[in-house]
Design an enzyme around this catalytic site. Structure first.
Site, PDB file in Angstrom:
ATOM      1  N   CYS A 123       0.830  -1.208   0.000  1.00  0.00           N
ATOM      2  CA  CYS A 123       0.000   0.000   0.000  1.00  0.00           C
ATOM      3  C   CYS A 123       0.864   1.259   0.000  1.00  0.00           C
ATOM      4  O   CYS A 123       0.521   2.256  -0.630  1.00  0.00           O
ATOM      5  CB  CYS A 123      -0.952  -0.014   1.178  1.00  0.00           C
ATOM      6  N   THR A 124       1.987   1.200   0.688  1.00  0.00           N
ATOM      7  CA  THR A 124       2.908   2.336   0.704  1.00  0.00           C
ATOM      8  C   THR A 124       3.512   2.549  -0.676  1.00  0.00           C
ATOM      9  O   THR A 124       3.558   3.679  -1.178  1.00  0.00           O
ATOM     10  CB  THR A 124       4.004   2.118   1.763  1.00  0.00           C
TER      11      THR A 124
END
Length: 150
Positions: free
Chosen positions: A42-43
């Site tokens: 997600c980062t």
């Protein structure tokens, strides 16, 4: 999952600063749904969209990430990784369910409900013009840029 050619669901959700964002006021936008702030995939996805934000803006698109994390979690995520995109908090799963990305997932043999990473491009009329269900975190932004010819 929603498909290209269908109307995008309308939503009204708070961003990482607590401001309400209404889909009806966005114009063209890219919206992507992701499972959880500050996780590896997600980062990477959020950083890729942030790094390419000017390309999207130059083409007239806003970029919005949505997860069920809280406004406070989004703010920490934004600050920790110096993100420049809009992050919407959807703990009630209203947009997540409306875009049909809350689904059964299997992870190491365990079945649970969760957000299926997906991205959509919505035109100024509110119609989905690109749908990428079950996309890969690291490749999603580049895929959307390519689909838009950017």
């Amino acid at each position: 999952m929603l498909t290209a050619g269908t109307k995008a669901p309308e939503f009204e959700l708070p961003d990482q600063n607590g401001n309400l964002v209404r889909s009806s006021e966005l114009g063209p936008y890219v919206i992507y749904f992701y499972p959880k702030d500050s996780t590896s995939g997600c980062t990477k996805q959020a950083q890729a969209y942030s790094a390419n934000l000017e390309k999207f803006h130059a083409a007239g698109y806003r970029v919005i990430g949505v997860s069920k994390d809280s406004v406070a979690s989004h703010k920490r995520f934004e600050e920790k990784y110096e993100l420049t995109i809009t992050l919407l908090s959807d703990p009630e799963l209203s947009a997540i369910r409306a875009f049909d990305v809350w689904q059964e997932k299997k992870n190491y043999g365990k079945v649970s409900m969760g957000v299926v990473r997906s991205s959509y491009v919505v035109d100024g009329e509110g119609t989905i013009i690109i749908a990428n269900p079950n996309t890969k975190a690291a490749a999603d932004c580049d895929k959307v840029l390519g689909q838009l010819g950017l």
